[in-house]
Design a protein around this motif. Structure first.
Motif, PDB file in Angstrom:
ATOM      1  N   HIS A 105      31.875  17.812  27.866  1.00 56.93           N
ATOM      2  CA  HIS A 105      31.358  16.673  27.151  1.00 56.93           C
ATOM      3  C   HIS A 105      33.028  16.197  25.912  1.00 56.93           C
ATOM      4  CE1 HIS A 105      27.626  18.939  27.602  1.00 56.93           C
ATOM      5  NE2 HIS A 105      28.153  19.374  27.666  1.00 56.93           N
ATOM      6  N   HIS A 106      32.624  15.308  25.674  1.00 62.12           N
ATOM      7  CA  HIS A 106      33.638  15.153  24.386  1.00 62.12           C
ATOM      8  C   HIS A 106      33.307  15.076  23.017  1.00 62.12           C
ATOM      9  CE1 HIS A 106      34.721  12.212  28.565  1.00 62.12           C
ATOM     10  NE2 HIS A 106      35.780  12.237  27.852  1.00 62.12           N
ATOM     11  N   CYS A 107      34.447  15.551  22.812  1.00 66.18           N
ATOM     12  CA  CYS A 107      34.673  15.342  21.637  1.00 66.18           C
ATOM     13  C   CYS A 107      34.081  14.403  20.700  1.00 66.18           C
ATOM     14  CB  CYS A 107      35.551  16.185  20.627  1.00 66.18           C
ATOM     15  SG  CYS A 107      35.819  16.481  18.837  1.00 66.18           S
ATOM     16  N   ARG A 108      33.429  14.213  19.274  1.00 67.43           N
ATOM     17  CA  ARG A 108      33.214  12.356  18.939  1.00 67.43           C
ATOM     18  C   ARG A 108      34.479  12.584  18.312  1.00 67.43           C
ATOM     19  NH1 ARG A 108      29.663  13.326  23.117  1.00 67.43           N
ATOM     20  NH2 ARG A 108      27.937  12.356  23.057  1.00 67.43           N
ATOM     21  N   ARG A 109      34.723  13.077  17.937  1.00 60.03           N
ATOM     22  CA  ARG A 109      36.038  13.090  16.898  1.00 60.03           C
ATOM     23  C   ARG A 109      37.630  12.579  17.421  1.00 60.03           C
ATOM     24  NH1 ARG A 109      36.526  14.635  10.950  1.00 60.03           N
ATOM     25  NH2 ARG A 109      38.882  14.376  10.635  1.00 60.03           N
ATOM     26  N   CYS A 110      38.094  13.562  18.238  1.00 58.95           N
ATOM     27  CA  CYS A 110      38.952  13.508  19.006  1.00 58.95           C
ATOM     28  C   CYS A 110      39.343  12.782  20.623  1.00 58.95           C
ATOM     29  CB  CYS A 110      39.855  14.814  19.571  1.00 58.95           C
ATOM     30  SG  CYS A 110      38.635  15.816  20.072  1.00 58.95           S
ATOM     31  N   SER A 148      26.671   3.471  19.779  1.00 56.31           N
ATOM     32  CA  SER A 148      27.657   3.601  20.793  1.00 56.31           C
ATOM     33  C   SER A 148      27.841   4.475  21.500  1.00 56.31           C
ATOM     34  CB  SER A 148      29.204   4.161  19.650  1.00 56.31           C
ATOM     35  OG  SER A 148      28.637   5.581  18.855  1.00 56.31           O
ATOM     36  N   PRO A 149      28.714   5.186  22.518  1.00 57.30           N
ATOM     37  CA  PRO A 149      28.569   6.028  23.602  1.00 57.30           C
ATOM     38  C   PRO A 149      28.371   7.346  22.685  1.00 57.30           C
ATOM     39  CG  PRO A 149      30.360   5.047  24.242  1.00 57.30           C
ATOM     40  CD  PRO A 149      29.836   4.033  23.393  1.00 57.30           C
ATOM     41  N   SER A 150      28.709   7.930  21.778  1.00 58.83           N
ATOM     42  CA  SER A 150      29.195   8.617  20.642  1.00 58.83           C
ATOM     43  C   SER A 150      27.942   9.006  19.616  1.00 58.83           C
ATOM     44  CB  SER A 150      30.163   8.657  20.187  1.00 58.83           C
ATOM     45  OG  SER A 150      30.977   8.451  20.150  1.00 58.83           O
ATOM     46  N   LEU A 196      36.930   6.243   9.904  1.00 58.10           N
ATOM     47  CA  LEU A 196      37.840   6.572  10.751  1.00 58.10           C
ATOM     48  C   LEU A 196      37.469   5.404  11.335  1.00 58.10           C
ATOM     49  CD1 LEU A 196      38.970  10.025  10.658  1.00 58.10           C
ATOM     50  CD2 LEU A 196      39.997   7.923  10.322  1.00 58.10           C
ATOM     51  N   ASN A 197      37.873   5.874  11.847  1.00 62.30           N
ATOM     52  CA  ASN A 197      37.709   4.584  14.138  1.00 62.30           C
ATOM     53  C   ASN A 197      37.071   5.548  15.299  1.00 62.30           C
ATOM     54  OD1 ASN A 197      38.420   1.945  12.824  1.00 62.30           O
ATOM     55  ND2 ASN A 197      40.553   2.126  13.431  1.00 62.30           N
ATOM     56  N   GLU A 198      36.068   5.113  15.892  1.00 67.33           N
ATOM     57  CA  GLU A 198      35.730   6.084  16.627  1.00 67.33           C
ATOM     58  C   GLU A 198      36.649   5.776  17.985  1.00 67.33           C
ATOM     59  OE1 GLU A 198      31.368   6.207  18.553  1.00 67.33           O
ATOM     60  OE2 GLU A 198      31.338   4.119  17.668  1.00 67.33           O
ATOM     61  N   PRO A 199      37.759   7.023  18.077  1.00 67.42           N
ATOM     62  CA  PRO A 199      38.303   7.896  18.899  1.00 67.42           C
ATOM     63  C   PRO A 199      38.466   7.279  20.593  1.00 67.42           C
ATOM     64  CG  PRO A 199      37.613   9.792  19.363  1.00 67.42           C
ATOM     65  CD  PRO A 199      37.067   8.291  18.000  1.00 67.42           C
ATOM     66  N   GLN A 200      39.054   6.420  21.337  1.00 69.69           N
ATOM     67  CA  GLN A 200      39.062   6.518  22.794  1.00 69.69           C
ATOM     68  C   GLN A 200      38.459   7.471  23.487  1.00 69.69           C
ATOM     69  OE1 GLN A 200      39.302   3.792  24.674  1.00 69.69           O
ATOM     70  NE2 GLN A 200      39.740   2.283  22.638  1.00 69.69           N
ATOM     71  N   TRP A 201      37.120   8.162  24.452  1.00 69.26           N
ATOM     72  CA  TRP A 201      37.525   9.334  25.247  1.00 69.26           C
ATOM     73  C   TRP A 201      38.349   9.125  26.660  1.00 69.26           C
ATOM     74  CZ3 TRP A 201      31.281   9.791  25.950  1.00 69.26           C
ATOM     75  CH2 TRP A 201      30.880   9.890  25.159  1.00 69.26           C
ATOM     76  N   VAL A 202      38.406  10.338  26.819  1.00 66.23           N
ATOM     77  CA  VAL A 202      39.637  10.711  27.664  1.00 66.23           C
ATOM     78  C   VAL A 202      38.843  10.547  28.592  1.00 66.23           C
ATOM     79  CG1 VAL A 202      41.019  12.444  28.522  1.00 66.23           C
ATOM     80  CG2 VAL A 202      40.389  12.282  26.377  1.00 66.23           C
TER      81      VAL A 202
END
Length: 226
Positions: free
Chosen positions: A60-65, A13-15, A32-38
């Motif tokens: 950078h995107h947090c992989r959890r939130c 995945s992108p994460s 938990l499902n992966e979150p949608q990135w802002v």
């Protein structure tokens, strides 16, 4: 359904790389499902320190939130087993603390739950009880009860768990877990059932198992709410 083999597959995945069940219906109830990135266009600055992004300050995107941060505010790489990541992944400061606390459950409490404990089990309003070994299945999806008979409860169908306590000493003081009251719906039925568990001979092991199950319940309800 508990006898169906739980095959795994590696997905990218992108994460990052994730090891997930081949059939999504067999996901761990704690996952938990992966979150949608802002979207990048919606975060011109760090969502923690408000620093503007430019050629030198990368986002950078947090992989959890899924929120967007600068490198300083999202520098930690922490294990995230609830999303099945193979390697530690980048997380913001707040999420990394949560994930680190959850690692205690995955490193210790899960082993206690799968090791099992001995309980006196009463089903529904029955006046008869049976001493049974209760343990969490290897795929984390079922509670197995083994004695003269075998019974199982699917975690995803448990509606409530109430830990029962007793005084640890005759003089009073700290109380310890001595049992649990479960309300659940059997597979294929919508009629709620009750199950009562009380520690059998090895009360210390049973108390540790109940404490681990109490922590598991918190993760279970959190996963349902997301």
């Amino acid at each position: 359904m508990s006898t169906v083999p739980d095959g795994k597959k590696l997905v990218r995945s992108p994460s990052g790389l994730r090891m997930v069940p081949e059939n999504g219906a067999f996901n761990s109830p704690f996952s938990l499902n992966e979150p949608q990135w802002v979207p990048d266009k919606e975060c011109p600055s760090c969502m923690q320190c408000d620093k503007k992004y430019d050629f030198l300050t990368r986002k950078h995107h947090c992989r959890r939130c899924g929120r967007c941060f600068c490198d300083k505010c999202c520098s930690k790489k922490v294990a995230l087993p609830r999303m099945c990541f193979v390697d530690p992944v980048r997380q913001c400061g707040e999420c990394s603390l949560v994930s680190q606390k959850e690692m205690d459950f995955y490193d210790k409490q899960l082993k206690v739950l799968m090791g099992g404990g001995s309980f006196i089990v009463t089903f529904g309003t029955s006046k008869t009880s049976e001493t049974m070994m209760c343990r969490l299945s290897n795929n984390h999806r079922y509670l197995f009860f083994d004695g003269e008979s075998h019974f199982e409860v699917e975690l995803s169908r448990i509606s409530s768990m109430q830990v029962l306590t007793e005084e640890s000493t005759p003089e009073g003081g700290n109380s310890r877990a001595s049992g649990m009251l479960l309300h659940y719906k059997p597979t294929g039925s919508q009629d709620p059932q009750q199950l009562r568990m009380e520690a059998a001979d090895d009360k210390k092991t049973a108390s540790s198992w109940l404490a681990a199950m109490h922590k598991a319940a918190k993760l279970l309800y959190e996963a349902r709410d997301r």
